[in-house]
Structures are given as C-alpha cells and as structure tokens.
Design a protein around this motif. Structure first.
Motif, PDB file in Angstrom:
ATOM      1  N   VAL A   1      -1.509  -0.285   0.649  1.00 30.59           N
ATOM      2  CA  VAL A   1      -2.632  -0.182   1.573  1.00 30.59           C
ATOM      3  C   VAL A   1      -3.536   1.020   1.290  1.00 30.59           C
ATOM      4  CG1 VAL A   1      -3.220   0.295   3.986  1.00 30.59           C
ATOM      5  CG2 VAL A   1      -1.641  -1.545   3.429  1.00 30.59           C
ATOM      6  N   PRO A   2      -3.006   2.255   1.141  1.00 28.81           N
ATOM      7  CA  PRO A   2      -3.918   3.403   0.958  1.00 28.81           C
ATOM      8  C   PRO A   2      -4.890   3.258  -0.197  1.00 28.81           C
ATOM      9  CG  PRO A   2      -1.711   4.165   1.501  1.00 28.81           C
ATOM     10  CD  PRO A   2      -1.593   2.702   1.258  1.00 28.81           C
ATOM     11  N   PRO A   3      -4.449   2.900  -1.430  1.00 28.92           N
ATOM     12  CA  PRO A   3      -5.454   2.769  -2.499  1.00 28.92           C
ATOM     13  C   PRO A   3      -6.429   1.617  -2.255  1.00 28.92           C
ATOM     14  CG  PRO A   3      -3.277   2.060  -3.255  1.00 28.92           C
ATOM     15  CD  PRO A   3      -3.083   2.733  -1.957  1.00 28.92           C
ATOM     16  N   LEU A   4      -5.943   0.510  -1.668  1.00 32.53           N
ATOM     17  CA  LEU A   4      -6.848  -0.595  -1.375  1.00 32.53           C
ATOM     18  C   LEU A   4      -7.873  -0.211  -0.316  1.00 32.53           C
ATOM     19  CD1 LEU A   4      -4.427  -3.680  -1.400  1.00 32.53           C
ATOM     20  CD2 LEU A   4      -6.196  -3.112  -3.074  1.00 32.53           C
ATOM     21  N   VAL A   5      -7.435   0.537   0.687  1.00 32.82           N
ATOM     22  CA  VAL A   5      -8.368   0.998   1.720  1.00 32.82           C
ATOM     23  C   VAL A   5      -9.415   1.906   1.099  1.00 32.82           C
ATOM     24  CG1 VAL A   5      -8.567   2.458   3.759  1.00 32.82           C
ATOM     25  CG2 VAL A   5      -6.787   0.724   3.646  1.00 32.82           C
ATOM     26  N   ARG A   6      -8.973   2.772   0.209  1.00 23.28           N
ATOM     27  CA  ARG A   6      -9.916   3.704  -0.426  1.00 23.28           C
ATOM     28  C   ARG A   6     -10.981   2.937  -1.209  1.00 23.28           C
ATOM     29  NH1 ARG A   6      -6.389   6.454  -2.472  1.00 23.28           N
ATOM     30  NH2 ARG A   6      -6.273   8.119  -0.926  1.00 23.28           N
ATOM     31  N   VAL A   7     -10.564   1.897  -1.946  1.00 19.69           N
ATOM     32  CA  VAL A   7     -11.520   1.112  -2.736  1.00 19.69           C
ATOM     33  C   VAL A   7     -12.419   0.283  -1.815  1.00 19.69           C
ATOM     34  CG1 VAL A   7     -11.735  -0.746  -4.431  1.00 19.69           C
ATOM     35  CG2 VAL A   7     -10.018   1.035  -4.741  1.00 19.69           C
ATOM     36  N   ALA A   8     -11.803  -0.356  -0.794  1.00 20.81           N
ATOM     37  CA  ALA A   8     -12.577  -1.228   0.094  1.00 20.81           C
ATOM     38  C   ALA A   8     -13.576  -0.448   0.930  1.00 20.81           C
ATOM     39  CB  ALA A   8     -11.628  -2.017   1.000  1.00 20.81           C
ATOM     40  N   ALA A   9     -13.216   0.769   1.323  1.00 20.24           N
ATOM     41  CA  ALA A   9     -14.076   1.548   2.205  1.00 20.24           C
ATOM     42  C   ALA A   9     -15.130   2.366   1.450  1.00 20.24           C
ATOM     43  CB  ALA A   9     -13.234   2.489   3.065  1.00 20.24           C
TER      44      ALA A   9
END
Length: 888
Positions: free
Chosen positions: A472-480
């Motif tokens: 979740v953290p790296p995906l959130v960083r990319v998505a946001a």
C-alpha cells in the motif's frame, strides 16, 4: 464478558452495522444459490404427464448403462440414462408375441420420428415436434377436439399444448420436415391432452399424428420402434401381466415396466442434463460467493477491531485479562452472527427467486423450473454464517487480546507493525500456492485451466491482502503524486492520511481489490476463450457459405444435393451432429460428436493433425481435438469407447489428434460409421466450397432460398464468422453476468460499508482540520482525493491479480490451440467495474463526511467592538500571517 458484549452491541450498534450488513448479505448469497442448486437435484426426473399414462405395461430396451472404472476396493461405477430412446428391433414380431400373452387387451407398437412442422409463409418458420402413429395417441391419451383421425398418407392430426394458440386449422396444408425429406400434409384433425403443460421451449405443437403405415415409412429403420405399450384386460393386475410378458420374451434383452417406470427416462435425462449445467454454474456462483463472503466479513471484523483499540485498552486498564477480551469479542461475533444469519436466510429465500428468474431469462434453466424452500439448505447457510462470523473475528480477537493498557493514551492514527507474523505466514503460504498453480496451468487443458484460474485468482487476492502493508505505501505514493502536484495541500494531505493509516487504507482497498480481481479474471477468461475459438475458425475455415439448420431434424439428403448443385458451388460438406459420452480412464465425459467425410473436408477446412492422419478416418475410427485427447487420456492408435445419446456403445480406434477444430465438434467419426450406429441423423450444418471467382454473397442468397425450404438459413463466410463471434461473446457475457451479478452487488455494498466505517475513524482528523482553520470544501476535497487514491490502489492490485491469472490461462490456451490463442484486454468491462467501484466509494465517503462537518461546525467568534487607540488601549493588532484556511 457476555453481558459486556451484549451491552456493547446495544449501545454501539452503529459500530457493527457494516459487519451486520456484510454478514447478512453473505448468508443470503449462500442461501440463495443453495436453494436453487438443491432444486436442480429435486427436479431431475421426467416431467408429468407421461407418454404412456394410459398404458398398463410398457416393453422396451434398456435406456441406461453403467461403466466401471478402477479395480479392487477402489472400483466404482458411473450410470447414465440416454437422452434419446434406445429402440427395440423386430418391433412387429415383439408386438405380436406380447399381444398373445393372456391378459393383454391391446398391444401398440409405438414409433416416434423427430420432425419439424414448417408453418411460415415461405416455409421458413416452424416448431420442433415429433411424428407418431395415430394408434399411439390413445396411450397418453390424446383426444380429438375437431376433425377426424388420419386415414390415408398425407393426412395429419395436430396435438397442441393446453393454452397454446393453434398454428393451423383443419384443412390447412403444411410441410412436415423429417430426416427423410419434405412431406406435404393436410390437417384433418386437432387433438389436445388434458393436464398437459406447455412445452419448456414454448412450442405449441406437442405431436403430429399420421397413419401408422406412414410413420413406419418415415422411420429411419422401419423394423425398429421406441416401445410396445400394453393395455391390460379388465381385472388384470399390471404387475402380474408384466411378469408374464417378461417370461414370454426370454433372452431378448427387453424388460416390461409398470407404474412410474413406464416412461423411458430420456425426457428426464435431457432435463437432468440441462439442470446439471445449471448446477455446475450455480456451484461456481456458490464458490465465488463463499470466497467473497468470507473475505469481506473477515476484513470487516478486523477493521472494526482495529477501530476499537483504545476501547479495548481501556478494558485492559480496568483489569480485564487477555482471555476475557478474547471471549468478549467472540461473544459479540456469535450474537451478531446469529441475528445476521437469520436475516440472511430470509433474504436468501427471496433471492433464490431472483436467481431463477435470471437463469430462465437467459435460457440457462427450464422455463418450468421451481425453487421450493429447503430447510436443510437454510440450516446449512445459518451454520455457515455463524462459522464465518467466528472465523472472521478469531484472528482479530487474538490481536484484541494483545492490546496493551498504555494504548489508551494513543491519539495518533499512525500504525506501527501492521505487518504481523500471521500476515507473513499467510501471505507466504498463499503466494507459494499461487506459484504452484501457475506452473500447473499449461498442462491442465481448457476446462481444467478455467477452474484452476478461478482458484488462482482467489488465492492471489488473499496473498495480496496479507502483504497489503508492504504494497500500500508505495502504491499510495505513486497514485497520489499527480493529486499532490495538481492540488498542492489537499492532495498532499490525502496522501499522507492514506499512507499513515495503512490498516484503514488496506481495509478500504480490499473489497475493491476482490471486485476487480474476480471480475477481471472471469471477463478475461471468457473473452480469451471466445476470441481463441473465433480465431481458430477464422484461420481454418475455407467454406464460402455455411448453411445452418434449426433444431434436431437438420437438412435432409435431398436438401444437401440441392445445395451442392448450386452455381458456383464445387462441393458440400454436411456435418451430422449428435451428443454422447466419452469413456475416459476415470469418468464419462459429455461431448458433442460430429459425422464427417474426410475426403469432403479438404474443400471446406484447413485441418492438420498433430498426431496420426485425418486421411485414416475411415471405418471404426475417431479423430479428436487436442483438448479432448488431454481430457479423456486418448492417444493415436489406442482403442477407445464412447456411448451415443441413445446409449449405443461404440468401440473405435483413434486415427488422429487434431491441432484445431475450426468450429467443428471435438470428436469426429466417419459418416457411415455414425449413421450405422445412429440412423436417422441429418446434417445440422452444410459447408459449401466455392469455385474461384464465385461471389459468396450471391451464392449465400441462392443457398438461402433452398435452405428456407428446410427451415434452415445460409450465411456467407464473413457473415458466419461474425455470427459466431457475436454468439460466443454474448454467451460469455451472459455467463459472466450470471456468475458475477450477485457477487458484484455484494462487493459494492461491502465497499460502501467499509468506507462508511472508515469515515468514523477519520472523524477525529477532520475535526482537527476544522479547528486548524480548514474550510469545509477543503476537507471534502481531501477526503475525495484519499478515496480516489484508495480506489486506484485497490484497482491496481486487482488488475495485477487478474493479470497473473490471465498469464497462466494464456499459456494453457497457447498449448492447446496450436498458435491461434487470443487474449483481448477487456478495457470496457474493466472500466465499467472500476467506474462502479469509484462511484460507490465516492458516495460512501462524501456523505458521512458532509454529515460530520455539519455535526461539529466550529462556533463563530464573538464580534469585537473596535476601539480607538488611546490611553489604556494598545495598538490595533496587525495580521502577520494568513489563516491556515487560506494556505490549504
């Protein structure tokens, strides 16, 4: 702790409402599919009324067979009933012997001939029916309602189902199509049968009665008949008469039946076959439903426990032991499960009707199928709901027991050590299992690959959820990142909130993940299978025109000769179609069987053999596709067995294993071999090879004029491929809709439930933002961006799971199709699923947020009276820094 659990449920019911809804709908999904599945088993018998209700005894050949598999203690038998009647030979001789038995008042030799009554203006419309001799009309019984009985060839009596509008009247002239050809008949009478119901296919004509002599002439083997029906004399016991008849027919292989066994069972077997397909479909629905239910319920329980950590820590502070906390949480789940299971069972009874209606609408279930309430199914669903509740909360209860008293002081939502030992173990096991299944896919065959792919998707979903704190953290960083760049502070705030509350983000993304993964894998598998089949046919079909018959009767020999004689046609390849079961090494495999002439196929198809030779398809041989060979375990040169739909046994030698089938059945027999075993078959399709320079459209029009006279239609090469593609896509979409309909509705509600629960956890942060000066619009936008980020994270993980599944499915299809595999990406379908998830998520997030903003509006400051500077009054304050709201 039970008292505390009950008080908690009573006073804080809003905390458990999401879990209650998820569990109730899960039980409803299981109960609904279980009710319909149970109904398919209860309604597999022949529908009443029967064909021989007015007869006392029926003499016929066996209609069932058994095949033994294995040896020793592990041996077992599989029994099947034919879907077409197995005829008895020397019917007239048998009838005479039966008539001579004391106590027999009348013996009727009953024959039936599949027919199609052409009634359209150009003989292009009609109804599937059966032609029988008028003497057989008394066996049901049918009674004349108008006109008179047939007395000479060419006269017919039409029997209509009750309530159906007659398609003809006395005096009308119609065309009766059989495998022997076209026959002009004049309607001389109408008949009906009291108590009969309209046919499931909607046909108004139950039967066409001709003279006994004419039916015998139309029969493919005049010496054979379906049965000999007996009417006993006055005062004669039917069972005693059946025993005497059996004694009069020693060593004939025939049996005399009474009571409920008088019917051949073929109608019931056909119905059971249709219901068996429904049962398979429902089993897949139940599998998906169970997985989604367990997954969503367990995730909802875990999320609710995570929200109550400070409350549980307070219990520990006042002296509660870890075991008492565990018992309290389990008691809450048990009470909640009991109530939710009851509600779910009630909803399931209503939902079973909706499932049945959908199946009927798409032609997947008989029109007269009913679903009675099954108490055992409801009990099983109730118990499953309770078990799911307890299992779903078990892991969460263990985490609850580990809450420390000091956590009462925790104010921040930043979570530490979310990646627990249990998550590492669960994720590792399921990831290893998914890799194992992925390597098993290439050798599983088409059907096996579909099943393994579905299981693989679900296993991958579990593994991804277990590893969510890492993903979740790296995906959130990319998505946001785009949001942060475009919106400055609100986007950054949303990204920080989603990244800091990893458990909340993972819990909100989980139902989106399962929705996208399951829907994506099913849609992708359906599209890939359909596209591969169409590619196969497009690459190997050479025929310029295809004539397709409607129904069982097909195009008779004179129709094939007329088509072959058309201008521009160099050859006609008729394909007779039937069904049967292949005897594999461990089971009977249902299959469609085609009859072909190997020499004729070259003009209409480009078929190549992976092993053996298609030219060797002569005599008692068979050619099979690579998929069928893998399923049945057959190889070239091996002697194999199959059973036709009328139970006829055949011993054949495998002549070839084909790389491709080009739209033909996966099992091909020489025409003379199949017609010898099953006479009376007529071609269901006729492939026309065209001369160089012939225009397919013109030939198709000419062939269409001929085909209409036989209730068939003609399509050019391109039209046939377009029709096949549209039919395959529609069938695939219908299947996916039925499989996913209720599950997607359930996951949509689960998405809403989870996000509403997350809104309560987010309330403290929103209040803090308002106190810092953020406007209501800025708060709403930050929640909107966070919701969008969660949807993107769940969608990416779901697409990844579906993509891995399709990778394995692709390897399986590529191996079994010889290079014609296709894997279209379902952009439209996946866009609709993701769009639906986004709409549900946005609504479920914004409504609670707006309500929360209204509930804790910051009070306005009291207006201050301006004072002029002077003695005792300081200088007017100067605003050095803009308010926080202006900087967000």
């Amino acid at each position: 702790m039970l008292t505390i659990a009950l008080q908690t449920l009573r006073t804080r019911f809003t905390l458990f409402i999401g879990t209650f809804i998820a569990l109730s709908l899960g039980v409803a999904l299981i109960a609904g599919t279980g009710q319909v599945l149970n109904a398919t088993r209860q309604q597999s018998g022949a529908p009443a009324p029967g064909r021989y209700d007015a007869a006392d005894v029926v003499v016929r050949a066996p209609q069932s067979y058994s095949v033994r598999f294995g040896s020793g203690d592990g041996a077992y038998e599989e029994t099947r009933t034919g879907t077409r009647p197995h005829r008895l030979g020397d019917a007239e001789k048998i009838g005479a012997k039966v008539a001579s038995v004391p106590g027999v008042a009348k013996a009727v030799v009953d024959r039936s001939v599949p027919a199609r009554l052409l009634t359209g203006p150009d003989a292009d419309a009609g109804a599937e029916t059966v032609a029988r001799g008028w003497t057989s009309a008394s066996l049901a019984p049918f009674r004349l309602s108008g006109g008179h009985a047939p007395q000479r060839p060419g006269e017919a009596v039409l029997a209509f189902a009750p309530g159906a509008g007659p398609v003809a009247r006395v005096g009308d002239r119609l065309t009766l199509l059989t495998a022997q050809g076209r026959h002009e008949v004049r309607v001389v009478g109408l008949a009906e049968r009291a108590g009969a119901t309209k046919a499931a296919d909607g046909s108004a004509v139950s039967a066409v009665f001709l003279t006994d002599t004419e039916v015998r002439q139309l029969s493919p083997v005049p010496a054979e008949a379906d049965a000999v029906a007996v009417v006993a004399g006055p005062g004669v016991d039917a069972r005693s008469l059946a025993e005497r008849i059996g004694s009069a027919l020693p060593d004939s292989g025939l049996s005399a039946y009474t009571g409920g066994k008088k019917e051949s069972g073929t109608a019931g077997a056909s119905r059971a076959e249709a219901l068996g397909q429904v049962a398979t479909l429902l089993a897949l629905m139940a599998l998906i439903g169970c997985f989604v239910s367990v997954f969503v319920v367990s995730g909802t329980f875990a999320f609710s426990i995570a929200q109550r950590r400070r409350e549980l820590a307070l219990l520990r502070t006042v002296g509660a032991t870890p075991s008492q906390v565990t018992r309290m949480v389990l008691a809450e789940a048990a009470v909640l499960g009991l109530v939710a299971s009851v509600v779910g069972c009630v909803l399931g009874v209503q939902g079973s009707g909706a499932i049945t209606a959908v199946l009927k609408h798409y032609g997947m279930a008989p029109a007269d199928m009913t679903v009675p309430v099954s108490v055992p199914v409801l009990v099983i669903s109730f118990v499953l709901g309770l078990v799911v509740a307890l299992l779903g909360v078990f892991a969460a209860s263990r985490r609850a027991a580990k809450v420390r008293p000091v956590e009462t002081l925790r104010e921040s939502d930043v979570e530490t050590r979310v990646m627990t030992t249990g998550r590492w173990i669960t994720g590792g096991l399921f990831l290893a299992l998914s890799v194992f299944l992925l390597f098993q896919l290439p050798g599983a065959g088409d059907d096996g690959a579909v099943v393994i792919s579905m299981v693989l998707t679900e296993i991958l979903v579990v593994a991804m959820v277990a590893f969510a704190p890492l993903l979740v953290p790296p995906l959130v960083r990319v998505a946001a990142w785009p949001l942060a760049a475009l919106t400055r502070f609100t986007g950054t705030l949303a990204a920080d909130s989603a990244r800091s509350a990893v458990r909340r983000t993972a819990s909100c993304a989980a139902p989106i993940l399962v929705t996208v993964a399951v829907a994506g894998s099913l849609v992708s598998m359906s599209n890939a299978t359909s596209a591969t089949s169409i590619n196969d046919e497009r690459a190997h079909l050479r025929a310029g025109v295809v004539v397709k018959a409607a129904g069982e009767v097909g195009v008779p020999a004179d129709g094939v000769r007329a088509l072959a004689g058309l201008h521009g046609v160099t050859g006609a390849s008729p394909i007779e179609l039937t069904s049967g079961s292949l005897v594999s090494f461990n089971a009977l495999i249902p299959s469609t069987i085609g009859a072909v002439d190997a020499d004729e196929l070259a003009g209409s198809f480009r078929l190549t053999a992976a092993k053996g030779s298609l030219g060797a398809l002569r005599g008692d041989t068979v050619a099979v596709s690579r998929t069928v060979a893998d399923q049945a375990g057959w190889s070239v040169g091996e002697e194999v067995s199959l059973r036709l739909s009328d139970t006829t046994a055949m011993k054949l030698k495998v002549a070839a294993v084909l790389d491709t089938t080009a739209g033909l059945p996966g099992v091909l027999l020489p025409r003379d071999t199949l017609l010898r075993a099953s006479p009376g078959l007529a071609p269901g399709r006729v492939y026309l090879a065209l001369a160089d320079g012939a225009r397919p459209e013109e030939v198709a029009r000419a062939a269409g004029e001929v085909a209409r006279g036989y209730g068939a239609e003609a399509l050019s090469h391109d039209e046939w491929l377009a029709r096949s593609a549209a039919s395959a896509q529609q069938e695939g979409r219908t299947l996916v809709l039925v499989l996913l309909g209720m599950a997607l509705l359930y996951t949509g509600i689960a998405i809403a439930n989870t996000l509403v629960m997350a809104a309560e956890q987010r309330a403290g942060g929103l209040l803090l933002l308002r106190r810092l000066g953020a406007t209501g619009g800025q708060v709403v936008r930050s929640v909107l961006w966070e919701t969008l980020t969660v949807v993107v994270v769940g969608g990416v993980l779901g697409i990844a799971a579906a993509g891995v599944t399709m990778l394995g499915m692709g390897r399986a299809l590529s191996r079994s199709t010889g290079g014609t595999a296709a894997f279209p990406v379902p952009w439209a379908e996946m866009g609709m699923v993701l769009g639906g998830c986004l709409v549900v998520a946005v609504i479920a997030s914004l409504i609670p947020t707006v309500l929360q903003l209204r509930s804790f509006r910051t009070p306005r400051r009291a207006a201050s009276v301006p004072t002029a500077p002077g003695p005792g009054n300081g200088a007017a304050p100067q605003q050095v820094e803009p308010p926080v709201a202006s900087r967000l």
